[in-house]
Design a protein around this motif. Structure first.
Motif, PDB file in Angstrom:
ATOM      1  N   LYS A 164      -3.665   3.196  -2.335  1.00  0.00           N
ATOM      2  CA  LYS A 164      -3.335   2.662  -3.664  1.00  0.00           C
ATOM      3  C   LYS A 164      -2.297   1.550  -3.535  1.00  0.00           C
ATOM      4  O   LYS A 164      -1.441   1.591  -2.655  1.00  0.00           O
ATOM      5  CB  LYS A 164      -2.791   3.785  -4.556  1.00  0.00           C
ATOM      6  N   PRO A 165      -2.360   0.580  -4.446  1.00  0.00           N
ATOM      7  CA  PRO A 165      -1.385  -0.508  -4.375  1.00  0.00           C
ATOM      8  C   PRO A 165       0.010  -0.057  -4.798  1.00  0.00           C
ATOM      9  O   PRO A 165       0.164   0.844  -5.625  1.00  0.00           O
ATOM     10  CB  PRO A 165      -1.944  -1.556  -5.346  1.00  0.00           C
ATOM     11  N   THR A 166       1.011  -0.685  -4.199  1.00  0.00           N
ATOM     12  CA  THR A 166       2.403  -0.467  -4.613  1.00  0.00           C
ATOM     13  C   THR A 166       3.127  -1.795  -4.445  1.00  0.00           C
ATOM     14  O   THR A 166       2.513  -2.843  -4.415  1.00  0.00           O
ATOM     15  CB  THR A 166       3.049   0.687  -3.818  1.00  0.00           C
ATOM     16  N   GLY A 167       4.442  -1.767  -4.368  1.00  0.00           N
ATOM     17  CA  GLY A 167       5.214  -3.000  -4.231  1.00  0.00           C
ATOM     18  C   GLY A 167       6.595  -2.834  -4.809  1.00  0.00           C
ATOM     19  O   GLY A 167       7.219  -1.792  -4.629  1.00  0.00           O
ATOM     20  N   LYS A 185       0.841  -1.207   0.000  1.00  0.00           N
ATOM     21  CA  LYS A 185       0.000   0.000   0.000  1.00  0.00           C
ATOM     22  C   LYS A 185       0.876   1.256   0.000  1.00  0.00           C
ATOM     23  O   LYS A 185       1.846   1.342   0.753  1.00  0.00           O
ATOM     24  CB  LYS A 185      -0.906   0.030   1.242  1.00  0.00           C
ATOM     25  N   LEU A 186       0.499   2.227  -0.824  1.00  0.00           N
ATOM     26  CA  LEU A 186       1.282   3.446  -0.979  1.00  0.00           C
ATOM     27  C   LEU A 186       0.864   4.477   0.077  1.00  0.00           C
ATOM     28  O   LEU A 186      -0.087   5.235  -0.111  1.00  0.00           O
ATOM     29  CB  LEU A 186       1.092   4.009  -2.381  1.00  0.00           C
ATOM     30  N   GLY A 187       1.578   4.467   1.189  1.00  0.00           N
ATOM     31  CA  GLY A 187       1.317   5.445   2.241  1.00  0.00           C
ATOM     32  C   GLY A 187      -0.138   5.466   2.661  1.00  0.00           C
ATOM     33  O   GLY A 187      -0.766   4.423   2.864  1.00  0.00           O
ATOM     34  N   LYS A 203       4.626  13.580  -1.285  1.00  0.00           N
ATOM     35  CA  LYS A 203       3.765  13.818  -0.121  1.00  0.00           C
ATOM     36  C   LYS A 203       3.263  12.525   0.521  1.00  0.00           C
ATOM     37  O   LYS A 203       2.790  12.534   1.656  1.00  0.00           O
ATOM     38  CB  LYS A 203       2.574  14.697  -0.513  1.00  0.00           C
ATOM     39  N   HIS A 204       3.390  11.420  -0.191  1.00  0.00           N
ATOM     40  CA  HIS A 204       2.919  10.139   0.342  1.00  0.00           C
ATOM     41  C   HIS A 204       4.057   9.277   0.908  1.00  0.00           C
ATOM     42  O   HIS A 204       3.795   8.189   1.423  1.00  0.00           O
ATOM     43  CB  HIS A 204       2.187   9.348  -0.740  1.00  0.00           C
ATOM     44  N   PRO A 229       9.871  -0.797  -0.351  1.00  0.00           N
ATOM     45  CA  PRO A 229      10.958  -0.805   0.627  1.00  0.00           C
ATOM     46  C   PRO A 229      10.991   0.421   1.545  1.00  0.00           C
ATOM     47  O   PRO A 229      11.539   0.353   2.654  1.00  0.00           O
ATOM     48  CB  PRO A 229      12.225  -0.863  -0.246  1.00  0.00           C
ATOM     49  N   MET A 230      10.411   1.527   1.083  1.00  0.00           N
ATOM     50  CA  MET A 230      10.367   2.737   1.909  1.00  0.00           C
ATOM     51  C   MET A 230       9.531   2.528   3.168  1.00  0.00           C
ATOM     52  O   MET A 230       9.674   3.251   4.154  1.00  0.00           O
ATOM     53  CB  MET A 230       9.776   3.899   1.110  1.00  0.00           C
ATOM     54  N   PHE A 231       8.635   1.539   3.113  1.00  0.00           N
ATOM     55  CA  PHE A 231       7.713   1.301   4.213  1.00  0.00           C
ATOM     56  C   PHE A 231       8.063   0.084   5.061  1.00  0.00           C
ATOM     57  O   PHE A 231       7.813   0.082   6.256  1.00  0.00           O
ATOM     58  CB  PHE A 231       6.283   1.143   3.672  1.00  0.00           C
TER      59      PHE A 231
END
Length: 234
Positions: free
Chosen positions: A24-27, A18-20, A176-177, A110-112
């Motif tokens: 929205k999906p991320t990965g 999840k993007l922040g 911002k996210h 990876p940021m999360f």
């Protein structure tokens, strides 16, 4: 038996999808795995891991953005098992001596998760201190940001390092996210951050006597794969 003599590389994917706060999906980002995988697979034995194990979330935006990239589409078609059935990262703690390199694929995930993952940090330090190659591309270097060596020094301290730039993050309107800005935090960590002359340009940095390899963005994934090959003397 021939395969056992090949160098072994551990690819690490994010498990975060999840993007922040957007929902929205991320990965992980397709070409940043596909290109190094394509370059290395003929020469090395590749194992793929993620914090949670199982299927690692592929950023579908990267599938669309690279639908005309032959290496990426070929990877999706023929190497699906590589990311749909990853091993748990924790299984590799204490086993760095069995590998030759560890590589963190980018994507916003990876940021999360990897940035503060204790197992990932310990494993990266273990790989480096066992004389192995540590590599990461785009947002993948977030996984290296907080890695401390046994002497108390950060892995990235005073090293030439690159990663997705603030300008690139701004240009995709995702700053911002993000939980932090990667370029800024790498500099705060004491890394000697470098980037290509223009956003989205190719850039690879080599530090720690050739054993720390970082790439800036998707365009840098192939060149980074070549540098891993060189470091492994392939």
């Amino acid at each position: 038996m021939a395969t056992s003599s090949k160098p072994k590389v551990l690819f690490v994917l994010t498990s975060h999808n999840k993007l922040g706060d957007t929902g929205k999906p991320t990965g992980w980002y397709l070409p940043e795995m596909a290109h190094p995988y394509h370059l290395l697979k003929p020469h090395v034995s590749i194992t793929v891991a993620s914090p949670a194990g199982g299927e690692a979330p592929l950023d579908q935006n990267s599938v669309e953005a690279f639908k005309n990239d032959e290496i990426s589409t070929d990877f999706l078609k023929n190497e699906e098992a590589a990311y749909k059935d990853t091993q748990k990262l924790s299984a590799f703690v204490g086993h760095a001596s069995e590998f030759d390199a560890i590589f963190f694929v980018g994507g916003h995930g990876p940021m999360f998760d990897l940035v503060n993952d204790e197992i990932s940090k310990a494993l990266t330090a273990e790989f480096y201190e066992a004389g192995k190659v540590v590599a990461a591309v785009c947002h993948g270097p977030a996984a290296l940001l907080n890695v401390k060596l046994s002497n108390g020094e950060y892995l990235l301290q005073d090293q030439p390092v690159t990663a997705f730039s603030n300008a690139e993050e701004d240009s995709v309107d995702l700053s911002k996210h993000m939980p932090f800005m990667l370029e800024t935090e790498l500099i705060n960590r004491g890394a000697k951050y470098e980037k290509a002359a223009e956003p989205w340009g190719e850039k690879v940095c080599i530090g720690r006597g050739g054993r720390l390899i970082t790439g800036q963005n998707p365009a840098s994934a192939g060149p980074l794969g070549e540098e891993i090959k060189k470091a492994l003397k392939l």
